[in-house]
Design an enzyme around this catalytic site. Structure first.
Site, mmCIF file in Angstrom:
data_model
loop_
_atom_site.group_PDB
_atom_site.id
_atom_site.type_symbol
_atom_site.label_atom_id
_atom_site.label_comp_id
_atom_site.label_asym_id
_atom_site.label_seq_id
_atom_site.Cartn_x
_atom_site.Cartn_y
_atom_site.Cartn_z
ATOM 1 N N LEU A 192 29.264 10.140 63.034
ATOM 2 C CA LEU A 192 30.064 9.715 64.181
ATOM 3 C C LEU A 192 31.113 10.764 64.517
ATOM 4 O O LEU A 192 31.484 10.935 65.670
ATOM 5 C CB LEU A 192 30.783 8.401 63.866
ATOM 6 C CG LEU A 192 29.925 7.185 63.531
ATOM 7 C CD1 LEU A 192 30.816 6.018 63.130
ATOM 8 C CD2 LEU A 192 29.065 6.806 64.722
ATOM 9 N N GLY A 193 31.609 11.413 63.462
ATOM 10 C CA GLY A 193 32.644 12.412 63.681
ATOM 11 C C GLY A 193 32.964 13.115 62.385
ATOM 12 O O GLY A 193 32.570 12.663 61.315
ATOM 13 N N HIS A 232 40.479 7.700 63.142
ATOM 14 C CA HIS A 232 40.162 7.981 61.736
ATOM 15 C C HIS A 232 40.105 9.496 61.485
ATOM 16 O O HIS A 232 40.715 10.005 60.540
ATOM 17 C CB HIS A 232 38.810 7.310 61.425
ATOM 18 C CG HIS A 232 38.243 7.566 60.074
ATOM 19 N ND1 HIS A 232 38.264 6.625 59.064
ATOM 20 C CD2 HIS A 232 37.607 8.642 59.539
ATOM 21 C CE1 HIS A 232 37.674 7.110 57.981
ATOM 22 N NE2 HIS A 232 37.261 8.345 58.241
ATOM 23 N N GLU A 233 39.410 10.212 62.360
ATOM 24 C CA GLU A 233 39.268 11.660 62.147
ATOM 25 C C GLU A 233 40.593 12.387 62.341
ATOM 26 O O GLU A 233 40.888 13.347 61.630
ATOM 27 C CB GLU A 233 38.180 12.247 63.061
ATOM 28 C CG GLU A 233 36.769 11.674 62.854
ATOM 29 C CD GLU A 233 36.248 11.770 61.425
ATOM 30 O OE1 GLU A 233 36.713 12.629 60.657
ATOM 31 O OE2 GLU A 233 35.373 10.951 61.071
ATOM 32 N N ASP A 252 44.245 7.787 47.069
ATOM 33 C CA ASP A 252 44.396 8.463 48.362
ATOM 34 C C ASP A 252 45.759 9.147 48.465
ATOM 35 O O ASP A 252 46.146 9.602 49.535
ATOM 36 C CB ASP A 252 44.200 7.471 49.512
ATOM 37 C CG ASP A 252 45.227 6.352 49.490
ATOM 38 O OD1 ASP A 252 46.038 6.281 48.539
ATOM 39 O OD2 ASP A 252 45.230 5.523 50.429
ATOM 40 N N GLN A 260 41.173 0.833 45.868
ATOM 41 C CA GLN A 260 39.947 0.214 46.354
ATOM 42 C C GLN A 260 38.789 0.761 45.553
ATOM 43 O O GLN A 260 38.782 1.953 45.237
ATOM 44 C CB GLN A 260 39.742 0.616 47.824
ATOM 45 C CG GLN A 260 39.842 -0.536 48.790
ATOM 46 C CD GLN A 260 39.690 -0.132 50.237
ATOM 47 O OE1 GLN A 260 40.639 -0.258 50.998
ATOM 48 N NE2 GLN A 260 38.519 0.328 50.639
HETATM 49 N N1 ARG Z 1 33.770 9.993 59.499
HETATM 50 C C1 ARG Z 1 33.321 8.636 59.624
HETATM 51 C C2 ARG Z 1 31.854 8.636 60.002
HETATM 52 O O1 ARG Z 1 31.342 9.651 60.440
HETATM 53 C C3 ARG Z 1 34.094 7.934 60.686
HETATM 54 C C4 ARG Z 1 34.182 6.484 60.504
HETATM 55 C C5 ARG Z 1 35.000 5.886 61.606
HETATM 56 N N2 ARG Z 1 34.938 4.474 61.616
HETATM 57 C C6 ARG Z 1 34.863 3.745 62.717
HETATM 58 N N3 ARG Z 1 34.866 2.452 62.660
HETATM 59 N N4 ARG Z 1 34.797 4.307 63.893
HETATM 60 O O2 ARG Z 1 31.181 7.633 59.859
HETATM 61 ZN ZN ZN Z 2 36.453 9.798 56.993
HETATM 62 CA CA CA Z 3 46.914 4.166 47.541
#
Ligand code: ARG
Ligand code: ZN
Ligand code: CA
Length: 424
Positions: A192-193, A232-233, A252, A260
């Site tokens: 996704l990214g 997120h990115e 983290d 987690q």
């Molecule tokens: N780097 C993660 C991927 O490629 C991004 C996740 C982002 N999460 C979201 N719900 N958009 O999957």
């Molecule tokens: Zn990530």
């Molecule tokens: Ca923590």
């Protein structure tokens, strides 16, 4: 037999979903920076400055929200490079605006789903004070919308940075000390990214997002249609790690996100307790932007995450230069579009010899007679330095009055053939 069947069914059913949700950033990190000692060194420096900053603010904070050493509010100039092959990938300006709005909502705790955060975590949800604005000035000083579109012959992309170089069908980063670069392109379906972490090589610094998960309006693909892949990115770009620390019950480096065991997907219901990680009766903070839940199910950054991000903007740390970026000021260069040589869809002038020292000969391809046209030579900052009318089709120009550097050429008339050369 029955178990086998269920397993097989689960496998078929789950594999594509799982594959699709791999985190690009972690794969990318494993491939690149970890194996380069210089980058590891730089990132280590970032970590030390960050740790010192966080130690310092936890001492000064005591009920007070102002953080020493960092501007009250942070505004990050953004350039969005749209690389499209199919027309649908050439997303609208409005889709881009919707992503910028989503970033501002998420980083300012103005997201309208903030109330979904379970009450036990609500007091940790924080306004990070970070704002995003599309650039108004490009690196050459010209006015820009902050959206840079390019048609490319490449159909899909991987997390290998090819989109960041025109030699591989992409487009170069704008000065990464002054802009957050976002490349929007047709990333292969498993990604996704992905993002670079601070302290990496400057020419590839930024984030890459698949075109149909960028923004909240336009051609966006559920359940990734709330712009949170970019949130997120950009979190990674600002040094945030995944909440599970990428290993079982990992760290983290943020004190107020619970441990987690692993990531969460989809849309868990509260409380989501994972045995074996001892994270208490509230369980995972699965609604954190740095987990893997669906866009509709992530809503918050914590104060600890905010501090980790803000540390980068302190004097001496890597993102400090963004605070003095010229990208949101007044354009200072009002000459025409840059004479950028775009070999993919424009014809360019031929300059010989190049690099030059005395006379250069300029020619245009077939069907472009230069006789009688005005040939103009500009400095890299857009100042007109020489201008001459071509007496023949292959005019010669004396460059001996020019200092060493890069120069741009334009030709008057309807076909504004661009060209450039280097003076030795
Ligand atoms: N780097 C993660 C991927 O490629 C991004 C996740 C982002 N999460 C979201 N719900 N958009 O999957
Ligand atoms: Zn990530
Ligand atoms: Ca923590």
């Amino acid at each position: 037999m029955r178990t086998l069947f269920v397993c097989a069914l689960l496998l078929c059913f789950l594999t594509p979903v799982f594959a699709q949700r791999e985190c690009g950033t972690v794969n990318y990190l494993n491939k690149s920076s970890q194996h380069n000692p210089l980058i590891a060194e730089k990132q280590n420096q970032v970590d030390q400055l960050t740790a010192a900053f966080i130690k310092n603010i936890t001492q000064v904070m005591e009920g007070n929200d102002t953080i020493k050493g960092v501007a009250e509010s942070i505004t990050i100039p953004v350039v969005v490079h749209i690389l499209y092959n199919k027309n649908e990938e050439n997303i609208s300006d409005d889709q881009v605006f919707s992503q910028i709005e989503a970033l501002n909502n998420d980083f300012r705790k103005l997201n309208n789903d903030i109330a979904k955060v379970p009450s036990v975590f609500a007091s940790l949800a924080t306004d990070c004070g970070i704002n995003f604005v599309l650039a108004k000035v490009d690196p050459d000083g010209r006015a820009t919308t902050g959206i840079n579109r390019k048609k490319t012959s490449r159909g899909t992309w991987l997390d290998d940075d090819k989109m960041k170089f025109s030699s591989s069908g992409g487009t170069e980063a704008w000065d990464t000390r002054q802009y957050l670069n976002i490349w929007v392109c047709n990333l292969a379906s498993t990604i996704l990214g992905y993002a670079t972490f601070p302290g990496g090589p400057e020419n590839v610094d930024g984030v890459v997002i698949r075109w149909n998960v960028f923004g909240t309006r336009g051609k966006v693909w559920a359940p990734f249609d709330k712009g949170r892949t970019t949130t997120h990115e950009v979190g990674h770009w600002l040094n945030l790690k995944h909440t599970w620390g990428d290993i079982s019950c990992g760290d983290d480096d943020v004190h107020d996100t619970p441990k987690q065991r692993s990531y969460n997907r989809g849309c868990p219901s509260f409380p989501k307790i994972n045995a074996g990680c001892d994270n208490g009766s509230n369980g995972d903070m699965f609604m954190n932007f740095m987990d893997f839940t669906d866009d509709a199910c992530m809503q918050m950054f914590t104060t600890g995450q905010k501090n980790r991000m803000l540390a980068l903007f302190a004097q001496g740390n890597v993102r400090n230069s963004l605070l003095s970026s010229k990208a949101l000021g007044e354009p200072w260069n009002n000459t025409d579009t840059p004479a950028v040589v775009n070999t993919e869809n424009k014809q360019t002038l031929n300059v010989f010899p190049n690099p030059a020292d005395g006379f250069i000969t300029i020619s245009a391809g077939e069907g472009n007679d230069l006789s009688g046209k005005t040939i103009m030579i500009y400095s890299a900052t857009g100042r007109l330095l020489l201008s001459t009318v071509a007496s023949g089709n292959r005019p010669q120009i004396n460059t001996s009055s020019l200092q060493a550097g890069i120069y741009f050429i334009r030709v008057s008339g309807s076909q504004k053939l661009p060209g450039r050369f280097i003076k030795k």
